[in-house]
Design a protein around this motif. Structure first.
Motif, PDB file in Angstrom:
ATOM      1  N   LEU A  77      38.530  -8.420   6.357  1.00  0.00           N
ATOM      2  CA  LEU A  77      38.069  -8.181   8.117  1.00  0.00           C
ATOM      3  C   LEU A  77      37.764  -6.948   7.975  1.00  0.00           C
ATOM      4  O   LEU A  77      37.825  -5.864   7.741  1.00  0.00           O
ATOM      5  CB  LEU A  77      39.524  -7.959   9.376  1.00  0.00           C
ATOM      6  CG  LEU A  77      40.356  -9.414   9.578  1.00  0.00           C
ATOM      7  CD1 LEU A  77      41.089  -9.684  10.428  1.00  0.00           C
ATOM      8  CD2 LEU A  77      39.027 -10.602   9.723  1.00  0.00           C
ATOM      9  N   PRO A  78      36.489  -6.831   8.936  1.00  0.00           N
ATOM     10  CA  PRO A  78      35.932  -5.153   8.895  1.00  0.00           C
ATOM     11  C   PRO A  78      37.015  -4.137   9.480  1.00  0.00           C
ATOM     12  O   PRO A  78      37.114  -4.600  10.270  1.00  0.00           O
ATOM     13  CB  PRO A  78      34.497  -5.047   9.310  1.00  0.00           C
ATOM     14  CG  PRO A  78      35.044  -6.861  10.617  1.00  0.00           C
ATOM     15  CD  PRO A  78      35.585  -7.721   9.586  1.00  0.00           C
ATOM     16  N   ASP A  79      36.936  -2.888   9.045  1.00  0.00           N
ATOM     17  CA  ASP A  79      38.147  -2.027   9.739  1.00  0.00           C
ATOM     18  C   ASP A  79      37.887  -1.641  10.389  1.00  0.00           C
ATOM     19  O   ASP A  79      35.981  -1.074  10.687  1.00  0.00           O
ATOM     20  CB  ASP A  79      38.275  -1.004   8.191  1.00  0.00           C
ATOM     21  CG  ASP A  79      39.353  -0.413   8.884  1.00  0.00           C
ATOM     22  OD1 ASP A  79      40.490  -0.384   8.904  1.00  0.00           O
ATOM     23  OD2 ASP A  79      39.059   0.930   9.449  1.00  0.00           O
ATOM     24  N   GLY A  80      38.169  -1.695  11.826  1.00  0.00           N
ATOM     25  CA  GLY A  80      37.811  -0.697  12.809  1.00  0.00           C
ATOM     26  C   GLY A  80      36.664  -1.276  14.452  1.00  0.00           C
ATOM     27  O   GLY A  80      36.376  -0.537  14.077  1.00  0.00           O
ATOM     28  N   HIS A  81      37.008  -2.732  13.826  1.00  0.00           N
ATOM     29  CA  HIS A  81      35.373  -3.206  14.141  1.00  0.00           C
ATOM     30  C   HIS A  81      35.054  -3.734  15.458  1.00  0.00           C
ATOM     31  O   HIS A  81      33.970  -3.567  16.293  1.00  0.00           O
ATOM     32  CB  HIS A  81      34.736  -3.860  13.085  1.00  0.00           C
ATOM     33  CG  HIS A  81      33.899  -4.428  13.815  1.00  0.00           C
ATOM     34  ND1 HIS A  81      32.623  -3.841  13.312  1.00  0.00           N
ATOM     35  CD2 HIS A  81      33.178  -6.152  13.982  1.00  0.00           C
ATOM     36  CE1 HIS A  81      31.691  -5.158  13.697  1.00  0.00           C
ATOM     37  NE2 HIS A  81      31.982  -5.648  14.407  1.00  0.00           N
ATOM     38  N   TYR A  82      36.023  -4.374  15.854  1.00  0.00           N
ATOM     39  CA  TYR A  82      36.340  -4.903  17.056  1.00  0.00           C
ATOM     40  C   TYR A  82      36.754  -4.461  18.612  1.00  0.00           C
ATOM     41  O   TYR A  82      37.921  -3.668  18.246  1.00  0.00           O
ATOM     42  CB  TYR A  82      37.276  -6.027  16.797  1.00  0.00           C
ATOM     43  CG  TYR A  82      36.605  -7.589  15.666  1.00  0.00           C
ATOM     44  CD1 TYR A  82      35.278  -8.061  16.409  1.00  0.00           C
ATOM     45  CD2 TYR A  82      37.203  -7.074  14.642  1.00  0.00           C
ATOM     46  CE1 TYR A  82      35.131  -8.857  14.955  1.00  0.00           C
ATOM     47  CE2 TYR A  82      36.591  -8.000  13.494  1.00  0.00           C
ATOM     48  CZ  TYR A  82      35.059  -8.803  13.894  1.00  0.00           C
ATOM     49  OH  TYR A  82      34.808  -9.877  12.565  1.00  0.00           O
ATOM     50  N   ASP A  83      36.424  -4.527  19.428  1.00  0.00           N
ATOM     51  CA  ASP A  83      36.687  -3.746  20.396  1.00  0.00           C
ATOM     52  C   ASP A  83      37.903  -4.826  20.833  1.00  0.00           C
ATOM     53  O   ASP A  83      38.612  -4.497  21.871  1.00  0.00           O
ATOM     54  CB  ASP A  83      35.400  -3.773  21.480  1.00  0.00           C
ATOM     55  CG  ASP A  83      34.636  -3.035  21.349  1.00  0.00           C
ATOM     56  OD1 ASP A  83      34.776  -1.723  20.632  1.00  0.00           O
ATOM     57  OD2 ASP A  83      33.489  -3.163  21.690  1.00  0.00           O
ATOM     58  N   VAL A  84      38.152  -6.312  20.671  1.00  0.00           N
ATOM     59  CA  VAL A  84      38.485  -7.309  21.321  1.00  0.00           C
ATOM     60  C   VAL A  84      38.761  -8.279  20.484  1.00  0.00           C
ATOM     61  O   VAL A  84      38.278  -8.836  19.947  1.00  0.00           O
ATOM     62  CB  VAL A  84      38.596  -7.518  22.691  1.00  0.00           C
ATOM     63  CG1 VAL A  84      38.132  -8.306  22.650  1.00  0.00           C
ATOM     64  CG2 VAL A  84      39.980  -8.368  23.386  1.00  0.00           C
ATOM     65  N   ILE A  85      40.096  -8.252  20.068  1.00  0.00           N
ATOM     66  CA  ILE A  85      40.888  -9.325  18.996  1.00  0.00           C
ATOM     67  C   ILE A  85      41.715 -10.785  20.217  1.00  0.00           C
ATOM     68  O   ILE A  85      43.167 -10.179  20.347  1.00  0.00           O
ATOM     69  CB  ILE A  85      41.419  -8.958  17.608  1.00  0.00           C
ATOM     70  CG1 ILE A  85      40.351  -8.382  16.878  1.00  0.00           C
ATOM     71  CG2 ILE A  85      42.211 -10.368  17.013  1.00  0.00           C
ATOM     72  CD1 ILE A  85      40.755  -7.867  15.418  1.00  0.00           C
ATOM     73  N   THR A  86      41.152 -11.850  19.838  1.00  0.00           N
ATOM     74  CA  THR A  86      42.591 -12.808  20.877  1.00  0.00           C
ATOM     75  C   THR A  86      42.779 -13.606  19.717  1.00  0.00           C
ATOM     76  O   THR A  86      42.379 -13.894  18.985  1.00  0.00           O
ATOM     77  CB  THR A  86      41.480 -13.286  21.826  1.00  0.00           C
ATOM     78  OG1 THR A  86      40.692 -13.996  21.345  1.00  0.00           O
ATOM     79  CG2 THR A  86      40.981 -12.332  23.134  1.00  0.00           C
ATOM     80  N   CYS A  87      44.528 -14.108  20.592  1.00  0.00           N
ATOM     81  CA  CYS A  87      44.347 -15.175  19.462  1.00  0.00           C
ATOM     82  C   CYS A  87      45.562 -15.664  20.262  1.00  0.00           C
ATOM     83  O   CYS A  87      46.753 -15.708  20.809  1.00  0.00           O
ATOM     84  CB  CYS A  87      46.224 -14.108  18.388  1.00  0.00           C
ATOM     85  SG  CYS A  87      46.464 -14.826  17.363  1.00  0.00           S
ATOM     86  N   LEU A  88      45.344 -16.936  20.608  1.00  0.00           N
ATOM     87  CA  LEU A  88      45.230 -17.807  21.943  1.00  0.00           C
ATOM     88  C   LEU A  88      46.478 -18.756  20.619  1.00  0.00           C
ATOM     89  O   LEU A  88      45.760 -19.508  20.367  1.00  0.00           O
ATOM     90  CB  LEU A  88      44.454 -18.739  22.087  1.00  0.00           C
ATOM     91  CG  LEU A  88      44.060 -17.764  23.879  1.00  0.00           C
ATOM     92  CD1 LEU A  88      43.510 -16.535  23.123  1.00  0.00           C
ATOM     93  CD2 LEU A  88      43.156 -18.619  24.587  1.00  0.00           C
TER      94      LEU A  88
END
Length: 203
Positions: A77-88
């Motif tokens: 995974l790219p480090d420090g990249h996503y503004d939100v990560i969801t896991c449903l």
């Protein structure tokens, strides 16, 4: 009589999105219903699921996200990249400490939102059972009125093995500052927000 507990909480998750977010990662995206909601809100969405079958259906439906068959526990995974990560309803399919990899992929000021499943029974589950029955009947009646007959494709199901107190303890250890809120229908909401860049390292 289908009633999707995860879909029931989509609006709650959307209310907890970070302001001004642009990039999103949806883990265990299934057929992509929530990933498409994120895309509709203007996010550039990477949506991952280990099941080739559900990814094929998600890609057929389209809707904007970049769907890909992948196991997040093995993904770079790219480090420090996503503004939100969801896991449903997918964290219990993998080691709980996977959250540290997700934490590292958050951009400063970003949010990790986990709609999780827990094992065992709590007092809330006494309320959840009759509420679940009522919801299932309502969904069934609605589908009969609309003439729906084909149930949606479901991703493989794995029973959770962590009880809610264990989830709270591990979240506190691995995601300092996170919050775990118990929900109806055997779910919890874990929210972790990474500090903005200018405040990281203080205190």
């Amino acid at each position: 009589m289908p009633f999707d507990h995860n879909d029931h909480y989509h609006r709650l998750l959307l209310r907890n999105l970070p302001p001004h977010g642009r990039t999103a990662l949806d883990i265990g995206c299934g057929t992509g219903r929530f990933a498409r909601l994120l895309a509709a809100r203007g996010y550039e969405v990477d949506a991952l699921d280990p099941s080739a079958e559900v990814i094929a259906e998600a890609e057929e439906a389209g809707g904007g996200p970049r769907f890909r068959q992948a196991d997040v526990t093995k993904e770079d995974l790219p480090d420090g990249h996503y503004d939100v990560i969801t896991c449903l309803a997918s964290l219990h399919h993998m080691p709980f400490d996977t959250v540290t990899r997700l934490r590292a992929a958050l951009a400063p000021g970003g949010s990790l939102l986990v709609l999780g499943c827990y094992a065992g029974l709590t007092p809330w589950d006494v309320v959840a059972s009759p509420a679940n029955a009522v919801a299932r009947v309502a969904v069934y009646a609605g589908e009969r009125l609309r003439g729906d007959r084909t149930p949606p494709l479901k991703a493989p199901v794995h029973e959770p093995d962590m009880r809610l107190p264990q989830v709270r303890a591990e979240a506190a250890r691995l995601l300092p500052g996170s919050r775990v809120r118990q929900l109806l229908f055997w779910r919890y909401l874990l929210i972790y927000r990474r500090l903005p860049r200018h405040t990281e390292g203080r205190g």
